[in-house]
Design a protein around this motif. Structure first.
Motif, PDB file in Angstrom:
ATOM      1  N   TRP A  35       0.828  -1.210   0.000  1.00  0.00           N
ATOM      2  CA  TRP A  35       0.000   0.000   0.000  1.00  0.00           C
ATOM      3  C   TRP A  35       0.861   1.258   0.000  1.00  0.00           C
ATOM      4  CZ3 TRP A  35       1.003  -2.595   4.575  1.00  0.00           C
ATOM      5  CH2 TRP A  35       1.543  -1.840   5.621  1.00  0.00           C
ATOM      6  N   SER A  65      -0.498  -0.556  -4.559  1.00  0.00           N
ATOM      7  CA  SER A  65      -1.855  -0.055  -4.789  1.00  0.00           C
ATOM      8  C   SER A  65      -2.031   1.212  -3.960  1.00  0.00           C
ATOM      9  CB  SER A  65      -2.890  -1.093  -4.347  1.00  0.00           C
ATOM     10  OG  SER A  65      -2.714  -2.327  -5.003  1.00  0.00           O
ATOM     11  N   LYS A  68      -5.847   3.444   0.363  1.00  0.00           N
ATOM     12  CA  LYS A  68      -7.240   3.206   0.730  1.00  0.00           C
ATOM     13  C   LYS A  68      -7.826   1.989   0.013  1.00  0.00           C
ATOM     14  CE  LYS A  68      -8.447   7.959   2.019  1.00  0.00           C
ATOM     15  NZ  LYS A  68      -9.333   9.119   1.737  1.00  0.00           N
ATOM     16  N   GLU A  69      -7.248   1.638  -1.135  1.00  0.00           N
ATOM     17  CA  GLU A  69      -7.773   0.531  -1.939  1.00  0.00           C
ATOM     18  C   GLU A  69      -7.052  -0.781  -1.653  1.00  0.00           C
ATOM     19  OE1 GLU A  69      -7.134   1.859  -5.907  1.00  0.00           O
ATOM     20  OE2 GLU A  69      -8.387   3.653  -5.695  1.00  0.00           O
ATOM     21  N   ALA A  73      -8.321  -4.524  -2.742  1.00  0.00           N
ATOM     22  CA  ALA A  73      -7.672  -4.978  -3.983  1.00  0.00           C
ATOM     23  C   ALA A  73      -6.821  -6.213  -3.737  1.00  0.00           C
ATOM     24  CB  ALA A  73      -6.818  -3.849  -4.560  1.00  0.00           C
TER      25      ALA A  73
END
Length: 420
Positions: A35, A65, A68-69, A73
């Motif tokens: 992240w 990624s 927040k995703e 994901a």
């Protein structure tokens, strides 16, 4: 002219050659899920090249990624069989859930794991502490960063006790040149993370109190927790006009522009301030309450890495994780990302002076992690999220310290029954 393989030996040879090629590609390549998309350049320009000096035949791709995703994901890719070989692990329950779904392998047998303390590994272990499923990378430390020029102008020194801290804040308030203490409550989490969890460990005695809270031997209505709320409630007169509408980004900007004297900080802020502030900075640990002798710091385990249980290249993945346990990696990471501190027991030289100051607190204070993270935020209401709101309302003067402790404990009592 179109060529075709005849059925039989030729096709079999071709198929074997294709499989061998795929196996070779798998054996020589790794993909990292993360992240942290803000540090991709560091991974690509410093960390991966350093690893490749030892393993030149292993190709490593850093594929982050958006923060927040990431959880959603990553879960989708793991469920679909398309996730990378190495999984960057968030602390506690999100990663524990992946291990429980058999999507992360245990890493206890990885060479170098004995370089980490039990506390360093706790964020990536089963509740019984018997299995570790991610290799610790770094923690972040809470404290206070200050404007050295402002301190020099008013002739004040780093406060060591809360009485001294309050005296310094009062002096800056009377002077009026600087906002005495920079922290907003609009985003709420700052009041919990850089407020309650920053100064609180001195009240509940770090890991002792955290363990007692999990065991049900202490409650959030006990005097030590109420006292921590009373302290942050007293910050309101020093936070500047409109702090209730001040976001985290607003706070960073205000301090970077030299308008604040003291910033309630997480060490991750150092990199931001290095890129923006034009003045010299210092840092001091949470000032101690009267009558205390031992000091405690929030040294919160933040980031780790594990192996995708479905990876086709676990041998190379293990080599990468083994390298992550070394002082070589720790030194690169700590200095490329000042404010993210290695978790290994081998000392690492940190070059940034503010980061070096903060990590140096480990030598004089006892480390602990945020008491809402392990086990206590699995139910509804979620203690961590409740703590954000409650802490902000205490600072805003909308909730008394006593009511704050009661609201948190009442919420916990709705679903959490400590193991006897």
């Amino acid at each position: 002219m179109r060529r075709t393989f005849k059925a039989g030996l030729g096709a079999e040879v071709a198929a074997l050659a294709l499989l061998a090629g795929l196996a070779s590609a798998e054996a020589g390549s790794l993909k990292i899920e993360s992240w942290r998309n803000d540090d991709a350049d560091i991974w690509n320009s410093k960390i991966i090249p350093a690893f490749n000096k030892h393993y030149p035949d292993i190709k490593v791709e850093f594929a982050p990624s958006a923060p927040k995703e990431y959880n959603a994901a990553l879960n989708a890719r793991l469920d679909g069989g398309t996730a990378g070989d190495l999984i960057t692990c968030r602390p506690f329950d999100a990663s524990l859930a992946l291990y429980q779904k058999h999507q992360l392998d245990a890493v206890d047998g990885i060479k170098g794991m004995d370089n980490f303390s039990d506390l360093a590994k706790a964020a990536w272990q089963t509740d019984d502490g018997k299995t570790t499923f991610c290799v610790p990378i770094a923690s972040v430390i809470a404290g206070f960063i200050y404007n050295k020029e402002a301190f020099a102008k008013l002739g004040v020194s780093e406060p060591k006790t809360l009485d001294e801290f309050h005296a310094v804040l009062e002096k800056f308030k009377k002077d009026g040149t600087y906002v005495p203490l920079v922290m907003g409550t609009a985003d709420q989490w700052e009041a919990a993370t850089m407020g309650f969890q920053n100064i609180g460990p001195d009240y509940w005695k770090g890991e002792t109190g955290r363990a007692n809270l999990i065991a049900g031997k202490e409650r959030l209505t006990d005097p030590q927790y109420v006292a921590a709320f009373k302290e942050i409630a007293g910050w309101a007169p020093y936070l500047g006009s409109g702090f209730q509408a001040q976001t985290y980004a607003d706070s960073q900007n205000l301090f970077s522009l030299g308008k604040g004297a003291i910033y309630a900080a997480g060490s991750w802020d150092i990199s931001t301030f290095r890129g923006q502030a034009k003045f010299a900075m210092g840092a001091f640990p949470p000032p101690q309450p009267a009558g205390t002798t031992d000091c405690y710091i929030s040294d919160h385990t933040d980031i780790a890495m594990g192996i995708n249980a479905a990876s086709k290249n676990k041998e190379d993945a293990k080599k990468f994780l083994e390298w992550l346990t070394t002082p070589e990696f720790a030194t690169i990471y700590a200095n490329a990302l000042p404010g993210f501190f290695p978790l290994g027991t081998t000392p690492v030289k940190v070059e940034d002076d503010v980061a070096a100051t903060m990590v140096g607190w480990r030598q004089t204070c006892k480390s602990t992690i945020r008491n809402s993270y392990q086990i206590l935020s699995r139910g509804t209401p979620n203690l961590e999220n409740e703590l954000w709101n409650v802490s902000a309302q205490v600072v805003n003067g909308k909730l008394t310290p006593e009511a704050a402790g009661k609201q948190l404990q009442d919420g916990l009592d709705k679903w959490y029954k400590p193991a006897k």
